[in-house]
Design an enzyme around this catalytic site. Structure first.
Site, PDB file in Angstrom:
ATOM      1  N   ASN A   1       0.698  -6.004   3.492  1.00  0.00           N
ATOM      2  CA  ASN A   1       0.358  -7.629   3.722  1.00  0.00           C
ATOM      3  C   ASN A   1      -1.395  -7.227   4.309  1.00  0.00           C
ATOM      4  O   ASN A   1      -2.018  -8.446   5.544  1.00  0.00           O
ATOM      5  CB  ASN A   1       1.145  -8.130   4.654  1.00  0.00           C
ATOM      6  CG  ASN A   1       2.072  -8.605   4.238  1.00  0.00           C
ATOM      7  OD1 ASN A   1       1.559  -9.740   2.971  1.00  0.00           O
ATOM      8  ND2 ASN A   1       3.421  -8.394   4.647  1.00  0.00           N
TER       9      ASN A   1
ATOM     10  N   ASP B   1       4.598  -3.302   1.225  1.00  0.00           N
ATOM     11  CA  ASP B   1       3.543  -4.399   0.834  1.00  0.00           C
ATOM     12  C   ASP B   1       2.971  -3.638   2.238  1.00  0.00           C
ATOM     13  O   ASP B   1       3.437  -3.968   3.897  1.00  0.00           O
ATOM     14  CB  ASP B   1       5.011  -5.319   1.345  1.00  0.00           C
ATOM     15  CG  ASP B   1       4.239  -6.630   1.362  1.00  0.00           C
ATOM     16  OD1 ASP B   1       2.881  -6.654   1.279  1.00  0.00           O
ATOM     17  OD2 ASP B   1       4.873  -7.515   0.907  1.00  0.00           O
TER      18      ASP B   1
ATOM     19  N   ASP C   1       7.495 -12.340  -6.563  1.00  0.00           N
ATOM     20  CA  ASP C   1       5.722 -12.384  -6.537  1.00  0.00           C
ATOM     21  C   ASP C   1       5.051 -11.613  -6.041  1.00  0.00           C
ATOM     22  O   ASP C   1       3.511 -11.414  -6.229  1.00  0.00           O
ATOM     23  CB  ASP C   1       5.758 -13.647  -5.726  1.00  0.00           C
ATOM     24  CG  ASP C   1       5.999 -13.277  -3.888  1.00  0.00           C
ATOM     25  OD1 ASP C   1       6.698 -11.635  -3.910  1.00  0.00           O
ATOM     26  OD2 ASP C   1       5.990 -14.489  -3.669  1.00  0.00           O
ATOM     27  N   HIS C   2       5.566  -9.995  -5.701  1.00  0.00           N
ATOM     28  CA  HIS C   2       4.863  -8.658  -6.458  1.00  0.00           C
ATOM     29  C   HIS C   2       5.857  -7.828  -7.185  1.00  0.00           C
ATOM     30  O   HIS C   2       6.428  -8.317  -7.991  1.00  0.00           O
ATOM     31  CB  HIS C   2       5.502  -8.379  -5.078  1.00  0.00           C
ATOM     32  CG  HIS C   2       4.605  -8.626  -3.271  1.00  0.00           C
ATOM     33  ND1 HIS C   2       4.142  -7.672  -2.955  1.00  0.00           N
ATOM     34  CD2 HIS C   2       5.732  -9.826  -2.581  1.00  0.00           C
ATOM     35  CE1 HIS C   2       3.995  -8.149  -1.861  1.00  0.00           C
ATOM     36  NE2 HIS C   2       4.488  -9.749  -1.932  1.00  0.00           N
TER      37      HIS C   2
ATOM     38  N   ASP D   1       0.247  -4.175  -2.133  1.00  0.00           N
ATOM     39  CA  ASP D   1       1.093  -3.351  -1.787  1.00  0.00           C
ATOM     40  C   ASP D   1       0.539  -1.673  -2.644  1.00  0.00           C
ATOM     41  O   ASP D   1       0.012  -1.341  -2.803  1.00  0.00           O
ATOM     42  CB  ASP D   1       1.863  -3.624  -2.632  1.00  0.00           C
ATOM     43  CG  ASP D   1       2.945  -4.418  -3.515  1.00  0.00           C
ATOM     44  OD1 ASP D   1       3.849  -5.124  -2.428  1.00  0.00           O
ATOM     45  OD2 ASP D   1       2.065  -5.763  -3.075  1.00  0.00           O
TER      46      ASP D   1
ATOM     47  N   ASN E   1       8.226  -4.950  -3.322  1.00  0.00           N
ATOM     48  CA  ASN E   1       8.435  -5.840  -2.278  1.00  0.00           C
ATOM     49  C   ASN E   1       9.565  -6.813  -3.751  1.00  0.00           C
ATOM     50  O   ASN E   1       8.498  -7.369  -4.804  1.00  0.00           O
ATOM     51  CB  ASN E   1       7.249  -6.876  -2.008  1.00  0.00           C
ATOM     52  CG  ASN E   1       8.190  -7.591  -0.920  1.00  0.00           C
ATOM     53  OD1 ASN E   1       8.901  -8.228  -1.619  1.00  0.00           O
ATOM     54  ND2 ASN E   1       7.293  -7.905  -0.579  1.00  0.00           N
TER      55      ASN E   1
ATOM     56  N   GLU F   1      11.565  -6.405   1.873  1.00  0.00           N
ATOM     57  CA  GLU F   1      11.928  -7.745   1.762  1.00  0.00           C
ATOM     58  C   GLU F   1      13.068  -7.786   1.507  1.00  0.00           C
ATOM     59  O   GLU F   1      13.722  -8.510   0.156  1.00  0.00           O
ATOM     60  CB  GLU F   1      10.974  -8.570   1.355  1.00  0.00           C
ATOM     61  CG  GLU F   1      10.466  -9.329   1.991  1.00  0.00           C
ATOM     62  CD  GLU F   1       9.322 -10.763   1.594  1.00  0.00           C
ATOM     63  OE1 GLU F   1      10.101 -11.831   2.408  1.00  0.00           O
ATOM     64  OE2 GLU F   1       8.917 -10.433   1.094  1.00  0.00           O
TER      65      GLU F   1
END
Length: 260
Positions: A152, A150, A250-251, A221, A7, A34
């Site tokens: 989530n 990802d 941030d991933h 992930d 991501n 993303e």
């Protein structure tokens, strides 16, 4: 064949970081989530200069997924089946030529689902139900198939530094975790956990409150492999160091190597 998922949190904001990682790690296939770009505005040229074929399923300012491959695409499908009215760009699937057999790769950006008291959480659960049905259908083909991205979803308490902080969150709600387990129970191997049972294995650190500096992370992930893909799995990794680069996502990337 090295297949990675990341991501990237915006292809334009993270372009130099992503290119640096591609040059450093040289994955054969890279699945991005993303991308936050419509297809026609995706900066294709820098990736093509590195030798990648590229397919995107984009959306302005939000979501968006892409698959890059150094090998030819034999088939590409966009959108997760099951809801023709769903306009969010969250799924792309490709069949990629291998030395021994083709590999089918699904790249997904599963809905976050927060706040849970809004329509976002039921949408997440419906999306997971659609993913389950699609995965069930694809597994019937008995081919090397990967569902990466990802998700989530924090599958277990050990997948968070502070699991108590996530109680009630859509990522850790029982309904989300149960659906993730049901997906695994179709016959998938969850590559990271199949090779690494260590607590403190994370793929995401928030930008806020010094999460990276304190290693306050979560693992959301995931790489899911069909039995045919799991049989040829040779290695799995998480490129944690990338989170410490300048202007990071941030991933961080996760990857699997197959003898394909």
């Amino acid at each position: 064949m090295k297949i990675a998922s990341w991501n990237i949190n915006g292809v334009k904001a993270r372009l130099e970081t992503v290119l640096k990682w591609l040059q450093e790690e040289q994955p054969d296939v890279a699945c991005f989530q993303e991308i936050k770009s419509v297809d026609e505005n995706f900066p294709r040229a820098p990736f093509e200069e590195l030798g990648y074929n590229l397919e995107t399923h984009g959306q302005k300012g939000f979501n968006g997924v892409a698959i890059l491959s150094k090998r030819p695409f034999e088939e590409v499908n966009r959108r997760l089946p099951g809801d023709d009215e769903d306009e969010q760009a969250r799924y792309i699937e490709a069949v990629i030529a291998g030395d021994n057999e083709p590999i089918r790769v699904g790249c997904l950006y599963l809905p976050n689902g927060n706040p849970v008291e809004t329509e976002k959480f039921p949408y997440k659960l419906r999306w997971m139900d659609r993913l389950h049905k699609h995965a069930e259908n694809q597994l019937e083909k008995e081919e090397a198939f990967l569902l990466v991205g990802d998700y989530n979803v924090i599958p277990e308490p050990e997948d968070a530094k502070k699991p108590e902080a996530w109680v009630g969150d859509a990522l850790f709600r029982p309904e989300s975790c149960q659906r993730f387990r049901a997906l695994l129970n179709l016959g998938f191997t969850e590559a990271v956990r199949a090779t690494n049972s260590t607590a403190g294995t994370y793929t995401f650190w928030d930008y806020q409150a010094g999460a990276w500096q304190r290693d306050n992370g979560i693992r959301i992930d995931h790489l899911l492999l069909s039995p045919e893909a799991a049989r040829i799995m040779q290695g799995v990794g998480i490129d944690k160091h990338v989170r410490g680069w300048e202007k990071p996502s941030d991933h961080v990337p996760v990857w699997v190597e197959l003898s394909a």
